[in-house]
Design a protein around this motif. Structure first.
Motif, PDB file in Angstrom:
ATOM      1  N   GLY A   1    -174.947 -76.523 -85.781  1.00 56.36           N
ATOM      2  CA  GLY A   1    -174.374 -77.734 -86.359  1.00 56.36           C
ATOM      3  C   GLY A   1    -173.117 -77.492 -87.166  1.00 56.36           C
ATOM      4  N   LEU A   2    -172.448 -76.371 -86.899  1.00 56.48           N
ATOM      5  CA  LEU A   2    -171.250 -76.040 -87.684  1.00 56.48           C
ATOM      6  C   LEU A   2    -169.977 -76.537 -87.009  1.00 56.48           C
ATOM      7  N   VAL A   3    -170.042 -76.694 -85.697  1.00 59.89           N
ATOM      8  CA  VAL A   3    -168.911 -77.291 -84.980  1.00 59.89           C
ATOM      9  C   VAL A   3    -169.457 -78.347 -84.022  1.00 59.89           C
ATOM     10  N   LEU A   4    -168.517 -79.096 -83.459  1.00 64.39           N
ATOM     11  CA  LEU A   4    -168.852 -80.241 -82.613  1.00 64.39           C
ATOM     12  C   LEU A   4    -167.912 -80.193 -81.419  1.00 64.39           C
ATOM     13  N   ARG A   5    -168.474 -80.361 -80.207  1.00 69.43           N
ATOM     14  CA  ARG A   5    -167.603 -80.444 -79.029  1.00 69.43           C
ATOM     15  C   ARG A   5    -167.459 -81.907 -78.647  1.00 69.43           C
ATOM     16  N   ARG A   6    -166.250 -82.413 -78.699  1.00 70.08           N
ATOM     17  CA  ARG A   6    -165.975 -83.800 -78.301  1.00 70.08           C
ATOM     18  C   ARG A   6    -165.284 -83.796 -76.952  1.00 70.08           C
ATOM     19  N   PRO A   7    -165.495 -84.853 -76.164  1.00 68.58           N
ATOM     20  CA  PRO A   7    -164.750 -84.955 -74.906  1.00 68.58           C
ATOM     21  C   PRO A   7    -163.258 -85.119 -75.196  1.00 68.58           C
ATOM     22  N   HIS A   8    -162.452 -84.511 -74.378  1.00 65.31           N
ATOM     23  CA  HIS A   8    -161.002 -84.638 -74.527  1.00 65.31           C
ATOM     24  C   HIS A   8    -160.600 -86.048 -74.103  1.00 65.31           C
ATOM     25  N   PRO A   9    -159.728 -86.685 -74.852  1.00 65.45           N
ATOM     26  CA  PRO A   9    -159.418 -88.093 -74.571  1.00 65.45           C
ATOM     27  C   PRO A   9    -158.784 -88.312 -73.196  1.00 65.45           C
ATOM     28  N   SER A  10    -158.004 -87.356 -72.711  1.00 60.66           N
ATOM     29  CA  SER A  10    -157.248 -87.634 -71.481  1.00 60.66           C
ATOM     30  C   SER A  10    -157.544 -86.655 -70.336  1.00 60.66           C
ATOM     31  N   ASP A  11    -158.317 -85.601 -70.614  1.00 60.99           N
ATOM     32  CA  ASP A  11    -158.586 -84.617 -69.557  1.00 60.99           C
ATOM     33  C   ASP A  11    -160.065 -84.245 -69.582  1.00 60.99           C
ATOM     34  N   GLY A  12    -160.764 -84.705 -68.594  1.00 62.60           N
ATOM     35  CA  GLY A  12    -162.216 -84.540 -68.546  1.00 62.60           C
ATOM     36  C   GLY A  12    -162.677 -83.095 -68.452  1.00 62.60           C
ATOM     37  N   ARG A  13    -161.754 -82.187 -68.104  1.00 64.56           N
ATOM     38  CA  ARG A  13    -162.157 -80.785 -67.996  1.00 64.56           C
ATOM     39  C   ARG A  13    -162.234 -80.131 -69.367  1.00 64.56           C
ATOM     40  N   GLN A  14    -161.418 -80.612 -70.260  1.00 61.59           N
ATOM     41  CA  GLN A  14    -161.302 -79.964 -71.555  1.00 61.59           C
ATOM     42  C   GLN A  14    -162.243 -80.582 -72.581  1.00 61.59           C
ATOM     43  N   ALA A  15    -162.334 -79.904 -73.702  1.00 63.54           N
ATOM     44  CA  ALA A  15    -163.118 -80.418 -74.813  1.00 63.54           C
ATOM     45  C   ALA A  15    -162.317 -80.178 -76.083  1.00 63.54           C
ATOM     46  N   LEU A  16    -162.699 -80.859 -77.124  1.00 62.54           N
ATOM     47  CA  LEU A  16    -162.047 -80.622 -78.405  1.00 62.54           C
ATOM     48  C   LEU A  16    -163.119 -80.177 -79.387  1.00 62.54           C
ATOM     49  N   VAL A  17    -162.895 -79.032 -79.966  1.00 66.84           N
ATOM     50  CA  VAL A  17    -163.869 -78.475 -80.891  1.00 66.84           C
ATOM     51  C   VAL A  17    -163.378 -78.705 -82.306  1.00 66.84           C
ATOM     52  N   GLU A  18    -164.259 -79.195 -83.141  1.00 64.99           N
ATOM     53  CA  GLU A  18    -163.864 -79.390 -84.533  1.00 64.99           C
ATOM     54  C   GLU A  18    -164.992 -78.979 -85.472  1.00 64.99           C
ATOM     55  N   LEU A  19    -164.609 -78.677 -86.693  1.00 69.68           N
ATOM     56  CA  LEU A  19    -165.595 -78.351 -87.719  1.00 69.68           C
ATOM     57  C   LEU A  19    -166.379 -79.585 -88.096  1.00 69.68           C
ATOM     58  N   THR A  20    -167.672 -79.421 -88.323  1.00 77.41           N
ATOM     59  CA  THR A  20    -168.450 -80.501 -88.936  1.00 77.41           C
ATOM     60  C   THR A  20    -168.364 -80.355 -90.451  1.00 77.41           C
ATOM     61  N   GLU A  21    -168.922 -81.318 -91.129  1.00 79.54           N
ATOM     62  CA  GLU A  21    -168.954 -81.233 -92.585  1.00 79.54           C
ATOM     63  C   GLU A  21    -169.740 -79.987 -93.012  1.00 79.54           C
ATOM     64  N   ALA A  22    -170.842 -79.740 -92.310  1.00 79.30           N
ATOM     65  CA  ALA A  22    -171.663 -78.557 -92.603  1.00 79.30           C
ATOM     66  C   ALA A  22    -170.865 -77.278 -92.353  1.00 79.30           C
TER      67      ALA A  22
ATOM     68  N   ARG B   1    -167.627 -76.935 -92.584  1.00 78.58           N
ATOM     69  CA  ARG B   1    -166.650 -76.788 -93.653  1.00 78.58           C
ATOM     70  C   ARG B   1    -167.324 -76.253 -94.920  1.00 78.58           C
ATOM     71  N   ASP B   2    -168.485 -76.778 -95.202  1.00 75.24           N
ATOM     72  CA  ASP B   2    -169.219 -76.329 -96.387  1.00 75.24           C
ATOM     73  C   ASP B   2    -169.577 -74.848 -96.276  1.00 75.24           C
ATOM     74  N   LEU B   3    -170.122 -74.498 -95.114  1.00 76.35           N
ATOM     75  CA  LEU B   3    -170.530 -73.108 -94.930  1.00 76.35           C
ATOM     76  C   LEU B   3    -169.341 -72.173 -94.999  1.00 76.35           C
ATOM     77  N   LEU B   4    -168.237 -72.606 -94.435  1.00 77.55           N
ATOM     78  CA  LEU B   4    -167.031 -71.780 -94.463  1.00 77.55           C
ATOM     79  C   LEU B   4    -166.612 -71.495 -95.904  1.00 77.55           C
ATOM     80  N   ALA B   5    -166.600 -72.538 -96.689  1.00 76.60           N
ATOM     81  CA  ALA B   5    -166.196 -72.370 -98.084  1.00 76.60           C
ATOM     82  C   ALA B   5    -167.128 -71.393 -98.803  1.00 76.60           C
ATOM     83  N   GLN B   6    -168.413 -71.558 -98.524  1.00 75.46           N
ATOM     84  CA  GLN B   6    -169.413 -70.706 -99.171  1.00 75.46           C
ATOM     85  C   GLN B   6    -169.298 -69.260 -98.698  1.00 75.46           C
ATOM     86  N   GLU B   7    -169.131 -69.092 -97.381  1.00 78.09           N
ATOM     87  CA  GLU B   7    -169.017 -67.747 -96.815  1.00 78.09           C
ATOM     88  C   GLU B   7    -167.790 -67.029 -97.360  1.00 78.09           C
ATOM     89  N   VAL B   8    -166.694 -67.759 -97.384  1.00 78.56           N
ATOM     90  CA  VAL B   8    -165.447 -67.157 -97.840  1.00 78.56           C
ATOM     91  C   VAL B   8    -165.616 -66.681 -99.280  1.00 78.56           C
TER      92      VAL B   8
END
Lengths: 153, 153
Positions: free
Chosen positions: A88-109, A111-118
């Motif tokens: 649950g640390l990242v999220l794969r979203r469908p790419h808006p214009s290209d069905g082959r690709q995905a967009l990966v982004e940080l979740t809130e969790a 971001r939190d874990l990153l801050a803590q780990e760092v």
DNA sequence: TATTGTTATACTCTATAACTATA
DNA sequence: TATAGTTATAGAGTATAACAATA
């Protein structure tokens, strides 16, 4: 004998570069090991942490872009992302214009874990950095930028 | 309010160290990956090459000393040495005064292979270093020394 | 009893090759 | 047909735990 001088200089310059390459290689390999060993008491591996950091710095990226940034092959990044998504640390979203690709982004969790780990994980490195003369820190800061350019090239 | 100022300064300094630690971590991880990927066309792995280099720089070492230099645990070094000895690149001699220890040294073949590997394998790194401004090379040289002190501490 | 090194075992990291889905 | 991503598989890198030999 200009040709000898020229050859000597060229040879010397090349030898110096090779010596620097060797020294840099040993230093980097050892620091990398030390950083990986730090994993013991934390919840993500160094590779996972690097991916999270890059997403934090760049925002949403496709898996391919992320692999390119991290200098790994796509299948290696797939594995990292699978683990991070399961946790649950990242999220794969469908790419808006290209069905082959995905967009990966940080979740809130993520971001939190990153801050803590760092904070936790880089304690020893930050601590050692803090103990260095300011000049040495500046050297490392500059070197980090040079390495990034080197690796990107 | 001097205390606020002091706290702010201390906080700022710490944040900078953490930022530097993060940047350095990403740079080192990526350069390490790039160096490992270089393995494809050569005959020893990066880890084996590092062990050979260290033996070349320091002369004969015990497995324990070598592990300490390379920042790996003794069993990891045992595995590396087993491969290198099978290939005739290093030699394990009995320690003159302590039967528990051994002394590992490069063979002639090990020295030859090291020279050849360094030439071939570091071609791309040395090439990129040669393309850098002299100032950047100097930065990396200084950083390598700082990293070595950092890792040793 | 402490230290050095090795063996046994397991997990992480990463790659190449083959496959799937979309362009 | 080309590209993005994933699945399958394998090899390199490393660690911890347990053991053997020597001090």
């Amino acid at each position: 004998m200009p040709s000898v001088t020229t050859e000597s200089l060229a040879g010397a310059a090349s030898a110096l570069d090779t010596a620097l390459a060797s020294a840099l290689r040993l230093s980097v390999v050892r620091l990398n090991r030390r950083l990986r060993a730090q994993r013991a008491d934390t919840s993500v591996t160094l590779t996972q942490l690097a991916a999270l950091s890059t997403l934090d710095l760049h925002g949403a990226l496709t898996p391919g872009e992320l692999a390119a940034h991290e200098k790994v092959q796509p299948p290696s990044m797939t594995r990292v992302l699978t683990v991070l998504e399961e946790r649950g640390l990242v999220l794969r979203r469908p790419h808006p214009s290209d069905g082959r690709q995905a967009l990966v982004e940080l979740t809130e969790a993520g971001r939190d874990l990153l801050a803590q780990e760092v904070r936790m994980r880089e304690a020893w490195l930050a601590q050692r950095l803090a103990e260095l003369p300011a000049e040495d820190r500046e050297t490392l800061r500059a070197a980090s930028a040079v390495i990034d350019r080197l690796v990107a090239s």
